[in-house]
Scaffold this motif. Sequence first.
Motif, mmCIF file in Angstrom:
data_model
loop_
_atom_site.group_PDB
_atom_site.id
_atom_site.type_symbol
_atom_site.label_atom_id
_atom_site.label_comp_id
_atom_site.label_asym_id
_atom_site.label_seq_id
_atom_site.Cartn_x
_atom_site.Cartn_y
_atom_site.Cartn_z
ATOM 1 N N LYS A 106 31.852 12.843 35.951
ATOM 2 C CA LYS A 106 31.996 11.419 36.299
ATOM 3 C C LYS A 106 33.064 11.243 37.375
ATOM 4 O O LYS A 106 32.859 10.523 38.357
ATOM 5 N N TYR A 107 34.202 11.913 37.206
ATOM 6 C CA TYR A 107 35.297 11.789 38.169
ATOM 7 C C TYR A 107 34.849 12.199 39.573
ATOM 8 O O TYR A 107 35.201 11.568 40.566
ATOM 9 N N LEU A 108 34.042 13.254 39.647
ATOM 10 C CA LEU A 108 33.594 13.752 40.947
ATOM 11 C C LEU A 108 32.336 13.033 41.457
ATOM 12 O O LEU A 108 31.888 13.282 42.571
ATOM 13 N N GLY A 109 31.777 12.144 40.629
ATOM 14 C CA GLY A 109 30.655 11.314 41.077
ATOM 15 C C GLY A 109 29.274 11.911 40.900
ATOM 16 O O GLY A 109 28.335 11.515 41.583
ATOM 17 N N TYR A 110 29.102 12.822 39.956
ATOM 18 C CA TYR A 110 27.786 13.414 39.710
ATOM 19 C C TYR A 110 27.032 12.601 38.648
ATOM 20 O O TYR A 110 27.346 12.682 37.465
ATOM 21 N N LYS A 111 26.044 11.857 39.080
ATOM 22 C CA LYS A 111 25.169 11.128 38.156
ATOM 23 C C LYS A 111 23.967 12.023 37.890
ATOM 24 O O LYS A 111 23.100 12.174 38.739
ATOM 25 N N THR A 112 23.937 12.619 36.712
ATOM 26 C CA THR A 112 22.917 13.625 36.423
ATOM 27 C C THR A 112 21.895 13.182 35.383
ATOM 28 O O THR A 112 20.954 13.920 35.092
ATOM 29 N N VAL A 113 22.064 12.002 34.824
ATOM 30 C CA VAL A 113 21.177 11.523 33.772
ATOM 31 C C VAL A 113 20.337 10.370 34.305
ATOM 32 O O VAL A 113 20.843 9.511 35.024
ATOM 33 N N THR A 114 19.069 10.351 33.943
ATOM 34 C CA THR A 114 18.197 9.235 34.302
ATOM 35 C C THR A 114 17.960 8.393 33.055
ATOM 36 O O THR A 114 17.489 8.902 32.035
ATOM 37 N N CYS A 115 18.334 7.118 33.139
ATOM 38 C CA CYS A 115 18.140 6.198 32.022
ATOM 39 C C CYS A 115 16.859 5.406 32.250
ATOM 40 O O CYS A 115 16.620 4.904 33.344
ATOM 41 N N LYS A 116 16.045 5.328 31.212
ATOM 42 C CA LYS A 116 14.792 4.589 31.279
ATOM 43 C C LYS A 116 14.715 3.631 30.096
ATOM 44 O O LYS A 116 15.380 3.846 29.087
ATOM 45 N N LEU A 117 13.902 2.615 30.243
ATOM 46 C CA LEU A 117 13.656 1.686 29.150
ATOM 47 C C LEU A 117 12.564 2.237 28.245
ATOM 48 O O LEU A 117 11.604 2.838 28.724
ATOM 49 N N LEU A 118 12.713 2.020 26.969
ATOM 50 C CA LEU A 118 11.686 2.396 26.008
ATOM 51 C C LEU A 118 11.439 1.174 25.137
ATOM 52 O O LEU A 118 12.285 0.818 24.309
ATOM 53 N N ILE A 119 10.330 0.528 25.373
ATOM 54 C CA ILE A 119 9.983 -0.649 24.577
ATOM 55 C C ILE A 119 9.031 -0.197 23.485
ATOM 56 O O ILE A 119 8.000 0.425 23.760
ATOM 57 N N THR A 120 9.389 -0.502 22.251
ATOM 58 C CA THR A 120 8.572 -0.062 21.120
ATOM 59 C C THR A 120 7.743 -1.196 20.522
ATOM 60 O O THR A 120 6.666 -0.959 20.004
ATOM 61 N N HIS A 121 8.274 -2.421 20.574
ATOM 62 C CA HIS A 121 7.600 -3.564 19.973
ATOM 63 C C HIS A 121 7.771 -4.793 20.856
ATOM 64 O O HIS A 121 8.698 -4.858 21.653
ATOM 65 N N TYR A 122 6.893 -5.747 20.665
ATOM 66 C CA TYR A 122 7.043 -7.030 21.341
ATOM 67 C C TYR A 122 6.482 -8.132 20.454
ATOM 68 O O TYR A 122 5.669 -7.877 19.563
ATOM 69 N N TYR A 123 6.964 -9.319 20.690
ATOM 70 C CA TYR A 123 6.493 -10.480 19.939
ATOM 71 C C TYR A 123 5.534 -11.259 20.828
ATOM 72 O O TYR A 123 5.886 -11.648 21.940
ATOM 73 N N ASP A 124 4.322 -11.448 20.344
ATOM 74 C CA ASP A 124 3.317 -12.214 21.076
ATOM 75 C C ASP A 124 3.331 -13.635 20.522
ATOM 76 O O ASP A 124 2.923 -13.871 19.381
ATOM 77 N N LYS A 125 3.829 -14.552 21.333
ATOM 78 C CA LYS A 125 4.000 -15.940 20.896
ATOM 79 C C LYS A 125 2.658 -16.614 20.597
ATOM 80 O O LYS A 125 2.569 -17.432 19.687
ATOM 81 N N THR A 126 1.616 -16.246 21.356
ATOM 82 C CA THR A 126 0.311 -16.883 21.118
ATOM 83 C C THR A 126 -0.309 -16.407 19.814
ATOM 84 O O THR A 126 -0.997 -17.177 19.135
ATOM 85 N N LYS A 127 -0.078 -15.146 19.446
ATOM 86 C CA LYS A 127 -0.619 -14.604 18.204
ATOM 87 C C LYS A 127 0.339 -14.766 17.026
ATOM 88 O O LYS A 127 -0.005 -14.484 15.884
ATOM 89 N N LYS A 128 1.578 -15.160 17.367
ATOM 90 C CA LYS A 128 2.649 -15.305 16.361
ATOM 91 C C LYS A 128 2.799 -14.009 15.534
ATOM 92 O O LYS A 128 2.860 -14.038 14.321
ATOM 93 N N ALA A 129 2.860 -12.873 16.290
ATOM 94 C CA ALA A 129 2.931 -11.579 15.610
ATOM 95 C C ALA A 129 3.760 -10.601 16.443
ATOM 96 O O ALA A 129 3.814 -10.679 17.659
ATOM 97 N N THR A 130 4.376 -9.647 15.730
ATOM 98 C CA THR A 130 5.083 -8.537 16.359
ATOM 99 C C THR A 130 4.092 -7.383 16.470
ATOM 100 O O THR A 130 3.450 -7.004 15.503
ATOM 101 N N LEU A 131 3.972 -6.848 17.690
ATOM 102 C CA LEU A 131 2.998 -5.793 17.961
ATOM 103 C C LEU A 131 3.699 -4.569 18.544
ATOM 104 O O LEU A 131 4.763 -4.689 19.142
ATOM 105 N N ARG A 132 3.076 -3.407 18.398
ATOM 106 C CA ARG A 132 3.605 -2.187 19.004
ATOM 107 C C ARG A 132 3.289 -2.205 20.488
ATOM 108 O O ARG A 132 2.226 -2.638 20.899
ATOM 109 N N PHE A 133 4.237 -1.743 21.284
ATOM 110 C CA PHE A 133 4.080 -1.709 22.737
ATOM 111 C C PHE A 133 3.192 -0.569 23.047
ATOM 112 O O PHE A 133 2.493 -0.129 23.572
#
Length: 151
Positions: A124-151
């Motif tokens: 970190k001190y020397l400025g080496y960014k060696t990790v790639t961060c990504k989003l992982l979405i597992t679930h979402y809420y569908d307002k029209t279906k009024k339900a939590t679903l798997r992504f």
Amino acid sequence: MALGNDNPNEIEENLRELFREIRGECGFFLTSKPLEEVREYVENFAVKDYARFRSIATETITIPAGIVSHHHHGRPVKKSANHLFFKKMGAPTAVENDTVCLLKDYTICKVGEPLNEHQAHLLKYLGYKTVTCKLLITHYYDKTKKATLRF
């Protein structure tokens, strides 16, 4: 809980189902965008970051002998406490003209090996960014279906 953890308290019908899926470190991504647009965004989202203590090194990083410089901006590392930090890491160093110099090449980390706290700090001190961060979405809420679903 702001989402509501039971029927009378939830702000949307069946939103408590999403609340039950929350575990460990997580976040919320709120949008009115269509699911396919969100899916495409998530699949293409990536940010480089610094490796943390106990992360597995994704590459071997060796600093060449000579003046130690910051990875991105090329400025030399000045003496102050930095020389002692390099010494603590076992790096063969000397101070010349108030600048830290390596007497021979020094490998900070090797691919596939876990990082100790000193290695992570030095990267970190020397400025080496060696990790790639990504989003992982597992679930979402569908307002029209009024339900939590798997992504």
